[in-house]
Write a protein that holds these residues in place. Structure first.
Motif, mmCIF file in Angstrom:
data_model
loop_
_atom_site.group_PDB
_atom_site.id
_atom_site.type_symbol
_atom_site.label_atom_id
_atom_site.label_comp_id
_atom_site.label_asym_id
_atom_site.label_seq_id
_atom_site.Cartn_x
_atom_site.Cartn_y
_atom_site.Cartn_z
ATOM 1 N N ASP A 137 -1.510 -3.690 1.200
ATOM 2 C CA ASP A 137 -1.733 -2.451 0.462
ATOM 3 C C ASP A 137 -0.523 -2.250 -0.445
ATOM 4 O O ASP A 137 0.548 -1.863 0.001
ATOM 5 N N TYR A 138 -0.687 -2.534 -1.754
ATOM 6 C CA TYR A 138 0.480 -2.550 -2.633
ATOM 7 C C TYR A 138 0.971 -1.166 -2.961
ATOM 8 O O TYR A 138 2.007 -0.999 -3.604
ATOM 9 N N ARG A 139 0.252 -0.135 -2.566
ATOM 10 C CA ARG A 139 0.745 1.219 -2.823
ATOM 11 C C ARG A 139 1.843 1.610 -1.840
ATOM 12 O O ARG A 139 2.472 2.638 -1.998
ATOM 13 N N HIS A 140 2.109 0.781 -0.841
ATOM 14 C CA HIS A 140 3.140 1.098 0.144
ATOM 15 C C HIS A 140 4.031 -0.121 0.327
ATOM 16 O O HIS A 140 3.550 -1.254 0.407
ATOM 17 N N TRP A 141 5.329 0.100 0.387
ATOM 18 C CA TRP A 141 6.301 -0.966 0.618
ATOM 19 C C TRP A 141 7.014 -0.689 1.937
ATOM 20 O O TRP A 141 7.570 0.383 2.146
ATOM 21 N N HIS A 142 7.005 -1.656 2.798
ATOM 22 C CA HIS A 142 7.619 -1.514 4.107
ATOM 23 C C HIS A 142 9.031 -2.084 4.016
ATOM 24 O O HIS A 142 9.241 -3.299 4.092
ATOM 25 N N SER A 143 10.012 -1.205 3.836
ATOM 26 C CA SER A 143 11.375 -1.630 3.547
ATOM 27 C C SER A 143 12.087 -2.188 4.767
ATOM 28 O O SER A 143 13.104 -2.877 4.622
ATOM 29 N N HIS A 144 11.602 -1.917 5.980
ATOM 30 C CA HIS A 144 12.310 -2.374 7.174
ATOM 31 C C HIS A 144 11.771 -3.692 7.708
ATOM 32 O O HIS A 144 12.405 -4.294 8.578
ATOM 33 N N ASP A 145 10.631 -4.127 7.243
ATOM 34 C CA ASP A 145 10.056 -5.358 7.784
ATOM 35 C C ASP A 145 10.868 -6.569 7.377
ATOM 36 O O ASP A 145 11.142 -7.452 8.191
ATOM 37 N N TRP A 146 11.255 -6.659 6.130
ATOM 38 C CA TRP A 146 11.937 -7.855 5.662
ATOM 39 C C TRP A 146 13.401 -7.923 6.079
ATOM 40 O O TRP A 146 14.000 -8.996 6.086
ATOM 41 N N ARG A 147 14.010 -6.784 6.430
ATOM 42 C CA ARG A 147 15.424 -6.791 6.800
ATOM 43 C C ARG A 147 15.673 -7.474 8.146
ATOM 44 O O ARG A 147 16.793 -7.914 8.417
#
Length: 332
Positions: free
Chosen positions: A228-238
């Motif tokens: 869902d490109y309307r939301h970015w999960h900033s903690h997943d990739w860290r």
């Protein structure tokens, strides 16, 4: 016997008196001789004191004269500077007056040239009209002669029409030249205005309207590559070891040194947090990080782009300008 003893005793008594008298005489002589020495020493001391007093007076006089000479030199220098400043002001005034006169003369020359060109154009138009009238009369006379001879050939009419078409072409060419010059001037003015702040404000309004249109049209496509490109999960990739950019930066410091950052508005650094909206000029394509993996950043999708802002790396939604993720002090 008694007489000799008396004489001896008298002599013995007279001897101390004579010795005392001789001693007194000698002391008087010595006192008289020492008195001139003291006078000469006193005179020498007075002479030295007088010389010292004169030397002090002369030194004070020289110092006073030096001060007066220094004061006079300062006054001369100050007056010279004042004269120089006055001459500079006069020269500036004369230069300004001369420049004003030159501008006035240039304006007068331009007005005279314009008036001369206008008179010349009017005279040329009048001459062309006279020439056309004469040619028309000649053509009419030639046509009449041909008709009188019985050979009715409208050659004169064709020549007249040809001349009229040629005149119209010249007029249209002149009009096109004037329109082209006017358009060139208008384009130059528009190009100069394109770099002004009003132009940037217009671009921002356009970008906002475009972002609104894209969001309105993008509601139909809510998923990109399974997300869902309307939301970015900033903690997943860290938490992913592949994107440990700190350790990678410690080993490859030169890659993260990008040099001077050019601010499009010339403003100072401002700390952006998640949720802030940036101006479109800050996330234009020239500031994109086109290869995130080079800096061990996660890939982006949909409307998101990694953007450099001074030494920070920001993840921006280019449709709305919203900051969705921030890494401070990312670059050196």
């Amino acid at each position: 016997m008694r007489t000799a003893l008396t004489i001896t005793l008298a002599m013995a008594l007279a001897a101390p008196g004579a010795a005392h008298a001789a001693t007194a005489a000698d002391n008087g002589t010595n006192f008289t001789a020492a008195q001139p020495e003291d006078d000469r020493a006193q005179e020498r001391r007075e002479a030295r004191a007088e010389r010292a007093r004169k030397a002090r007076a002369e030194r004070a006089e020289r110092q006073r004269e030096a001060r007066q000479e220094r004061q006079r030199s300062e006054n001369r220098e100050r007056s010279r500077q004042n004269r120089s400043q006055a001459s500079d002001r006069d020269r500036d005034r004369s230069f300004n007056a001369r420049a004003a006169n030159e501008r006035m003369e240039a304006a007068q020359r331009r007005a005279e040239n314009a008036e001369r060109r206008e008179r010349s154009s009017v005279r040329q138009r009048g001459e062309r009209q006279v020439d056309r009238a004469e040619r028309r009369r000649e053509i009419n006379a030639r046509t009449e002669r041909l008709r009188d001879n019985g050979n009715v050939v409208l050659r004169g009419d064709r020549d007249f029409e040809r001349e009229r078409v040629r005149d119209r072409r010249g007029e249209r060419r002149t009009e096109r030249r004037i329109e082209r010059r006017t358009d060139e001037r208008r384009d130059r003015v528009e190009r100069r205005q394109s770099h002004s702040r009003e132009y940037y404000r217009d671009r921002e309004d356009y970008a906002k309207q475009r972002a609104a249109d894209l969001r309105r049209n993008g509601d139909r496509i809510v998923r990109y590559n399974g997300r869902d490109y309307r939301h970015w999960h900033s903690h997943d990739w860290r938490t992913d070891r592949r994107y440990d950019w700190r350790r990678y930066r410690d080993r490859n410091r030169t890659i993260f040194s990008l040099g001077y950052y050019y601010d499009p508005f010339g403003w100072n650094y401002r700390r952006y947090n998640i949720g802030y909206n940036m101006r479109p000029s800050y996330y234009s394509s020239r500031y994109w990080i086109s290869d995130p993996w080079r800096y061990r950043l996660p890939p982006v999708y949909g409307p998101y782009r990694w953007v450099r802002y001074y030494d920070d790396a920001l993840l921006v939604d280019i449709y709305s300008g919203e900051v969705v993720d921030v890494i401070y002090d990312f670059f050196w």
